[in-house]
Scaffold this active site. Structure first.
Site, short mmCIF file in Angstrom:
data_model
loop_
_atom_site.label_atom_id
_atom_site.label_comp_id
_atom_site.label_asym_id
_atom_site.label_seq_id
_atom_site.Cartn_x
_atom_site.Cartn_y
_atom_site.Cartn_z
N GLU A 1 0.82 -1.21 0.00
CA GLU A 1 0.00 0.00 0.00
C GLU A 1 0.86 1.26 0.00
OE1 GLU A 1 -4.06 1.93 1.67
OE2 GLU A 1 -3.57 -0.15 2.13
N HIS B 1 -3.25 0.45 -14.73
CA HIS B 1 -4.18 1.41 -15.34
C HIS B 1 -4.00 2.75 -14.64
CE1 HIS B 1 -7.94 3.24 -16.68
NE2 HIS B 1 -8.24 3.46 -15.41
N GLY C 1 -6.72 5.11 -1.30
CA GLY C 1 -6.90 3.70 -1.61
C GLY C 1 -8.36 3.30 -1.53
N HIS D 1 -0.09 -14.23 -0.75
CA HIS D 1 1.19 -14.56 -0.13
C HIS D 1 1.63 -15.90 -0.70
CE1 HIS D 1 0.26 -11.19 2.40
NE2 HIS D 1 -0.88 -11.76 2.71
N SER E 1 6.88 -17.97 2.04
CA SER E 1 7.20 -17.40 3.34
C SER E 1 8.63 -16.88 3.36
CB SER E 1 7.00 -18.44 4.45
OG SER E 1 7.87 -19.54 4.27
N GLY F 1 -5.97 6.06 -14.93
CA GLY F 1 -7.11 6.76 -15.51
C GLY F 1 -7.35 8.10 -14.85
#
Length: 140
Positions: free
Chosen positions: A63, A107, A83, A90, A93, A109
């Site tokens: 993020e 994308h 967001g 995942h 490990s 936009g």
């Protein structure tokens, strides 16, 4: 070049002061024509009780990369980005070392952006893949 601005890595890393990003040891390490890259240590801050890299830490890295990369494509005097959705698979490990995340656009936009973030271990093996959707908001 997809980015409207290309700050130095020092400038990007300065913005993380006193944030979760800094607390987890995430550091911006690369910026290119169409990508943003950062690393994160696998240590006491980012592991879960079983000694593995916490999936939530992967999502924080993803993020962080998606949000910052998105913001670099915008005129921040006119627009902001937030967001809307993030997911993560995942795949492998990690117990120690450092992981590297690389964000690239899928994308870009006018009102939404979609970013893919791949996270690799020190052997350059794909450990996590994430997709993030950003809403682009006009400032009023």
């Amino acid at each position: 070049m997809i980015f409207l601005s290309q700050p130095s890595l020092d400038q990007l890393n300065f913005t993380r002061e006193e944030t979760l990003v800094n607390h987890l040891g995430i550091e911006f390490t690369g910026i290119g024509q169409d990508y943003l890259e950062a690393t994160m240590p696998v240590d006491h801050r980012t592991k879960q009780p079983m000694g593995l890299l916490h999936g939530g830490a992967n999502v924080v890295l993803a993020e962080t990369l998606g949000s910052v990369a998105s913001s670099l494509t915008l005129d921040l005097t006119k627009f902001s980005c937030v967001g809307l959705e993030i997911n993560a698979n995942h795949l492998k490990s990690v117990r120690e070392g450092t992981v590297k995340g690389v964000a690239r656009p899928i994308h870009i936009g006018r009102t939404t952006q979609v970013w893919e973030i791949k996270i690799f271990n020190e052997a350059n093996q794909l450990c996590c893949i994430s997709r993030m959707t950003m809403a682009i908001l006009e400032k009023k």
